[in-house]
Design a protein around this motif. Sequence first.
Motif, PDB file in Angstrom:
ATOM      1  N   THR A  27       0.883  -1.079  -0.023  1.00 11.12           N
ATOM      2  CA  THR A  27      -0.156  -0.023  -0.173  1.00 11.12           C
ATOM      3  C   THR A  27       0.756   1.213  -0.083  1.00 11.12           C
ATOM      4  N   TYR A  28       1.920   1.256   0.702  1.00 13.59           N
ATOM      5  CA  TYR A  28       2.834   2.251   0.802  1.00 13.59           C
ATOM      6  C   TYR A  28       3.403   2.653  -0.399  1.00 13.59           C
ATOM      7  N   ASP A  29       3.942   1.480  -1.093  1.00 12.05           N
ATOM      8  CA  ASP A  29       4.697   1.649  -2.442  1.00 12.05           C
ATOM      9  C   ASP A  29       3.605   2.189  -3.597  1.00 12.05           C
ATOM     10  N   GLY A  64      10.053   8.505  -0.998  1.00 13.65           N
ATOM     11  CA  GLY A  64       9.669   7.421  -0.586  1.00 13.65           C
ATOM     12  C   GLY A  64      10.374   6.240  -0.406  1.00 13.65           C
ATOM     13  N   GLY A  65      11.532   6.115  -1.111  1.00 13.30           N
ATOM     14  CA  GLY A  65      12.370   4.914  -0.553  1.00 13.30           C
ATOM     15  C   GLY A  65      12.986   5.273   0.819  1.00 13.30           C
ATOM     16  N   VAL A  66      13.397   6.376   0.957  1.00 14.93           N
ATOM     17  CA  VAL A  66      14.048   6.610   2.259  1.00 14.93           C
ATOM     18  C   VAL A  66      13.121   6.600   3.456  1.00 14.93           C
ATOM     19  N   GLY A  67      11.670   7.167   2.997  1.00 15.61           N
ATOM     20  CA  GLY A  67      10.763   6.905   4.211  1.00 15.61           C
ATOM     21  C   GLY A  67      10.486   5.197   4.215  1.00 15.61           C
ATOM     22  N   ALA A  68      10.411   4.456   3.234  1.00 19.26           N
ATOM     23  CA  ALA A  68      10.455   2.998   3.515  1.00 19.26           C
ATOM     24  C   ALA A  68      11.702   2.141   4.310  1.00 19.26           C
ATOM     25  N   TRP A  70      13.200   4.048   6.614  1.00 16.04           N
ATOM     26  CA  TRP A  70      12.895   4.378   7.930  1.00 16.04           C
ATOM     27  C   TRP A  70      11.900   3.621   8.494  1.00 16.04           C
ATOM     28  N   ILE A  71      10.820   3.298   7.931  1.00 12.76           N
ATOM     29  CA  ILE A  71       9.759   2.467   8.576  1.00 12.76           C
ATOM     30  C   ILE A  71      10.455   0.883   9.055  1.00 12.76           C
ATOM     31  N   GLY A  72      11.116   0.476   7.914  1.00  8.66           N
ATOM     32  CA  GLY A  72      11.867  -0.829   8.144  1.00  8.66           C
ATOM     33  C   GLY A  72      12.737  -0.900   9.244  1.00  8.66           C
ATOM     34  N   TYR A  73      13.567   0.331   9.344  1.00  5.61           N
ATOM     35  CA  TYR A  73      14.372   0.558  10.639  1.00  5.61           C
ATOM     36  C   TYR A  73      13.576   0.391  12.008  1.00  5.61           C
ATOM     37  N   ARG A  74      12.499   1.131  11.892  1.00  3.83           N
ATOM     38  CA  ARG A  74      11.586   1.060  13.228  1.00  3.83           C
ATOM     39  C   ARG A  74      10.764  -0.243  13.451  1.00  3.83           C
ATOM     40  N   SER A  75      10.651  -0.992  12.393  1.00  2.00           N
ATOM     41  CA  SER A  75      10.167  -2.334  12.605  1.00  2.00           C
ATOM     42  C   SER A  75      11.135  -3.105  13.045  1.00  2.00           C
ATOM     43  N   TYR A  76      12.415  -3.271  12.434  1.00  2.00           N
ATOM     44  CA  TYR A  76      13.472  -3.772  12.805  1.00  2.00           C
ATOM     45  C   TYR A  76      13.663  -3.656  14.263  1.00  2.00           C
ATOM     46  N   HIS A  78      11.470  -3.063  16.758  1.00  4.71           N
ATOM     47  CA  HIS A  78      10.453  -3.508  17.381  1.00  4.71           C
ATOM     48  C   HIS A  78      10.386  -4.847  17.339  1.00  4.71           C
ATOM     49  N   GLY A  79      11.231  -5.648  16.518  1.00  9.33           N
ATOM     50  CA  GLY A  79      11.527  -7.048  16.269  1.00  9.33           C
ATOM     51  C   GLY A  79      10.120  -7.350  15.356  1.00  9.33           C
ATOM     52  N   GLY A  80      10.045  -6.549  14.345  1.00  7.68           N
ATOM     53  CA  GLY A  80       9.108  -6.798  13.374  1.00  7.68           C
ATOM     54  C   GLY A  80       9.767  -7.316  11.913  1.00  7.68           C
ATOM     55  N   THR A  81       8.893  -7.458  10.780  1.00 10.43           N
ATOM     56  CA  THR A  81       9.328  -7.968   9.558  1.00 10.43           C
ATOM     57  C   THR A  81      10.073  -6.838   8.720  1.00 10.43           C
ATOM     58  N   TRP A  82      11.288  -6.694   9.033  1.00 10.29           N
ATOM     59  CA  TRP A  82      11.846  -5.612   8.231  1.00 10.29           C
ATOM     60  C   TRP A  82      12.217  -5.680   6.885  1.00 10.29           C
ATOM     61  N   PRO A  83      12.648  -7.042   6.421  1.00 14.26           N
ATOM     62  CA  PRO A  83      13.042  -6.906   4.925  1.00 14.26           C
ATOM     63  C   PRO A  83      11.751  -6.619   3.946  1.00 14.26           C
ATOM     64  N   VAL A  84      10.707  -6.770   4.469  1.00 14.74           N
ATOM     65  CA  VAL A  84       9.414  -6.390   3.560  1.00 14.74           C
ATOM     66  C   VAL A  84       9.719  -5.076   3.062  1.00 14.74           C
ATOM     67  N   TRP A  85      10.178  -4.009   4.195  1.00  6.62           N
ATOM     68  CA  TRP A  85      10.198  -2.639   3.870  1.00  6.62           C
ATOM     69  C   TRP A  85      11.541  -2.372   3.060  1.00  6.62           C
ATOM     70  N   GLN A  86      12.407  -3.026   3.416  1.00  2.00           N
ATOM     71  CA  GLN A  86      13.671  -3.044   2.462  1.00  2.00           C
ATOM     72  C   GLN A  86      13.452  -3.270   0.956  1.00  2.00           C
ATOM     73  N   GLY A  87      12.507  -4.128   0.863  1.00  2.00           N
ATOM     74  CA  GLY A  87      12.255  -4.377  -0.407  1.00  2.00           C
ATOM     75  C   GLY A  87      11.297  -3.287  -1.225  1.00  2.00           C
ATOM     76  N   ALA A  88      10.405  -2.848  -0.362  1.00  2.00           N
ATOM     77  CA  ALA A  88       9.800  -1.744  -0.623  1.00  2.00           C
ATOM     78  C   ALA A  88      10.496  -0.569  -1.131  1.00  2.00           C
ATOM     79  N   ALA A  89      11.726  -0.262  -0.469  1.00  2.00           N
ATOM     80  CA  ALA A  89      12.478   0.797  -0.423  1.00  2.00           C
ATOM     81  C   ALA A  89      13.121   0.544  -1.758  1.00  2.00           C
TER      82      ALA A  89
END
Length: 108
Positions: A27-29, A64-68, A70-76, A78-89
């Motif tokens: 959705t973000y992408d 948008g890539g930098v924002g993705a 940033w969201i991936g870093y925050r997810s990392y 908090h122990g979340g699924t960060w590679p999804v956001w890296q792929g979006a970036a």
Amino acid sequence: MDDKREMGRRDVEKRWRDPRAIRHAATYDGAVIGIAAVAVAVFLAVDASNVVIASIVPGVCLLGGVGALWIGYRSYRHGGTWPVWQGAAWLLFALMLVSLSLPTLALR
């Protein structure tokens, strides 16, 4: 200690199943690509020789890539699924590279 070990093991395995994170990243992408598409339409409709308007498109993809990331870093953190956001970036950064041809087109 045990929590960090589990988080490290989860990073190595890469067998995550998190449809919610994938949906959020898609959705973000989609939103960023939609904004970039509107910027392309404005560029083509208003003035196809204006370099400043043409530079908005790669700028939107870059931010948008930098924002993705940033969201991936925050997810990392908090122990979340960060590679999804890296792929979006990475998708947005690739679109940024492709859209860098627009300012060149405006110069011609």
